[in-house]
Design an enzyme around this catalytic site. Sequence first.
Site, PDB file in Angstrom:
ATOM      1  N   ASP A   1       0.834  -1.203   0.000  1.00 52.44           N
ATOM      2  CA  ASP A   1       0.000   0.000   0.000  1.00 52.44           C
ATOM      3  C   ASP A   1       0.873   1.259   0.000  1.00 52.44           C
ATOM      4  O   ASP A   1       1.665   1.476   0.925  1.00 52.44           O
ATOM      5  CB  ASP A   1      -0.884  -0.073   1.258  1.00 52.44           C
ATOM      6  CG  ASP A   1      -2.033   0.901   1.230  1.00 52.44           C
ATOM      7  OD1 ASP A   1      -2.069   1.759   0.343  1.00 52.44           O
ATOM      8  OD2 ASP A   1      -2.891   0.803   2.130  1.00 52.44           O
TER       9      ASP A   1
ATOM     10  N   GLY B   1      -5.122   3.471  -8.071  1.00 54.70           N
ATOM     11  CA  GLY B   1      -5.326   3.723  -9.497  1.00 54.70           C
ATOM     12  C   GLY B   1      -4.346   4.720 -10.091  1.00 54.70           C
ATOM     13  O   GLY B   1      -4.431   5.045 -11.276  1.00 54.70           O
TER      14      GLY B   1
ATOM     15  N   ASP C   1     -10.489   4.163  -1.401  1.00 58.59           N
ATOM     16  CA  ASP C   1     -11.091   3.129  -0.542  1.00 58.59           C
ATOM     17  C   ASP C   1     -12.605   3.007  -0.716  1.00 58.59           C
ATOM     18  O   ASP C   1     -13.325   4.005  -0.846  1.00 58.59           O
ATOM     19  CB  ASP C   1     -10.811   3.442   0.932  1.00 58.59           C
ATOM     20  CG  ASP C   1      -9.359   3.205   1.292  1.00 58.59           C
ATOM     21  OD1 ASP C   1      -8.532   3.024   0.373  1.00 58.59           O
ATOM     22  OD2 ASP C   1      -9.051   3.210   2.494  1.00 58.59           O
TER      23      ASP C   1
HETATM   24  C1  GLA Z   1      -5.467   2.270   2.848  1.00 58.15           C
HETATM   25  C2  GLA Z   1      -5.974   1.135   1.963  1.00 58.15           C
HETATM   26  C3  GLA Z   1      -7.006   0.331   2.722  1.00 58.15           C
HETATM   27  C4  GLA Z   1      -6.408  -0.222   4.002  1.00 58.15           C
HETATM   28  C5  GLA Z   1      -5.834   0.918   4.842  1.00 58.15           C
HETATM   29  C6  GLA Z   1      -5.024   0.388   6.024  1.00 58.15           C
HETATM   30  O1  GLA Z   1      -6.451   3.221   3.128  1.00 58.15           O
HETATM   31  O2  GLA Z   1      -6.501   1.650   0.774  1.00 58.15           O
HETATM   32  O3  GLA Z   1      -7.503  -0.738   1.912  1.00 58.15           O
HETATM   33  O4  GLA Z   1      -5.411  -1.159   3.675  1.00 58.15           O
HETATM   34  O5  GLA Z   1      -4.951   1.738   4.068  1.00 58.15           O
HETATM   35  O6  GLA Z   1      -4.428   1.403   6.760  1.00 58.15           O
END
Ligand code: GLA
Length: 413
Positions: A163, A213, A234
């Site tokens: 991430d 994206g 998200d």
């Molecule tokens: C981001 C990701 C989520 C999740 C959080 C965890 O917002 O997009 O899917 O993994 O981090 O902190």
Amino acid sequence: MKLLRPCLLLALGLTTFTLAAQVKAPGAAPARHTAAPASPRVALTPPMGWNSWNYFAGKVTDQDIRNAADAMVSSGMRDAGYIYINIDDTWEGQRDADGVLHSNSKFPDMKALADYVHSKGLKLGIYSSPGPKTCAGFEGSLGHEQQDADLYASWGIDYLKYDLCSFIPAVMYKQAPNDPAGRMKLMIAAYGKMHDALAATHRPIVYSLCSYGWDSVWEWGPEVGANLWRTTGDISPEWDRVYTILEEQKGLAPYAAPGHWNDPDMLEVGNGKMSLAENRSHFSMWAMLAAPLLAGNDLSNMKPEIKAILTNRDVIAIDQDQLGRQARYIYSSGEVEVWSRPLAGGAMAVAVLNAGDNLYTTHPFHLNLARLGLHGPQKAKDLWTGKEMELTEGMPLEIPSHDILLVRIAQPK
Ligand code: GLA
């Protein structure tokens, strides 16, 4: 470029001024990464499983993961195809003097947890960031990529979600403050670096990119060995958010293929206050999109009607179809949308979604078969009632607000 969601913005705000960049100087953005594509051994169909974030978020513990594994088996979900049990953010502890990362007190023994999950016939996933910190402010992998990949392999990890998070302020903006293209190159190189580290472990590990994206990840994801990549910010358990994400998938069908999937984010089926119709439509459309089916609800406390949605084998079969062709948006009439996807053996799936908030069956939608490339009456199976039906040109369809008709046509004409 998609908008960042609030939790990510918070994490970025927390990390911007505190983190030191550990890679090259400004202006020295690395060239586009050219790692070999991910191993074809994993994700030949979209990964199916469960992830801790949407329901447990930062509270998740070792026991929650074990409970999810148990429920995956007892609910019949494992046998319906759900295999990955994925720990999201907040498992990370501190690095020791050698730089080896340890899990925190919520996860006392990661190897034992992996053994437990494997003993149930399931696989275990984990989460990290290419930056110094994760989105929730825990330890990331920057500068420790190979060490972390080796650690995951030693525990028996089968899936990594990586991430972007603090990599944005700590590396991209630090090294290329006035160079948007340079920032994107840094991001792409970081994803390639972790792919190479995972490949060097020789363990088959599904590689999931979470970069919201950015920079049309679907165009470069395969080059950095990704098996799937988030296409949006998200998700949250509200119909409006689910529908907004669905709309953002239009045009992405050419980029999905066996081993490489667009990821419109994890499922919210069973979370929040979505109606059964909304849960059904969400699940149906994610299956049409050949999306990873990662449940995000509390599996140990699941209502029977939610379990029935998640274990509908006909719908799962659409998602898992061997051709791996994501649905295309075909046309709309008012607020009703028609999508279709080709299936193995010449079959076809068609979804008719009533996206209208106040669109009732007093004004039925009339199906246009010709626009789907179909001619004359078609025998179809309604995948939610399980009944055979006939589709005819111009037939009126009565679909309640936010509900869906999902059919499989075995022999389209
Ligand atoms: C981001 C990701 C989520 C999740 C959080 C965890 O917002 O997009 O899917 O993994 O981090 O902190």
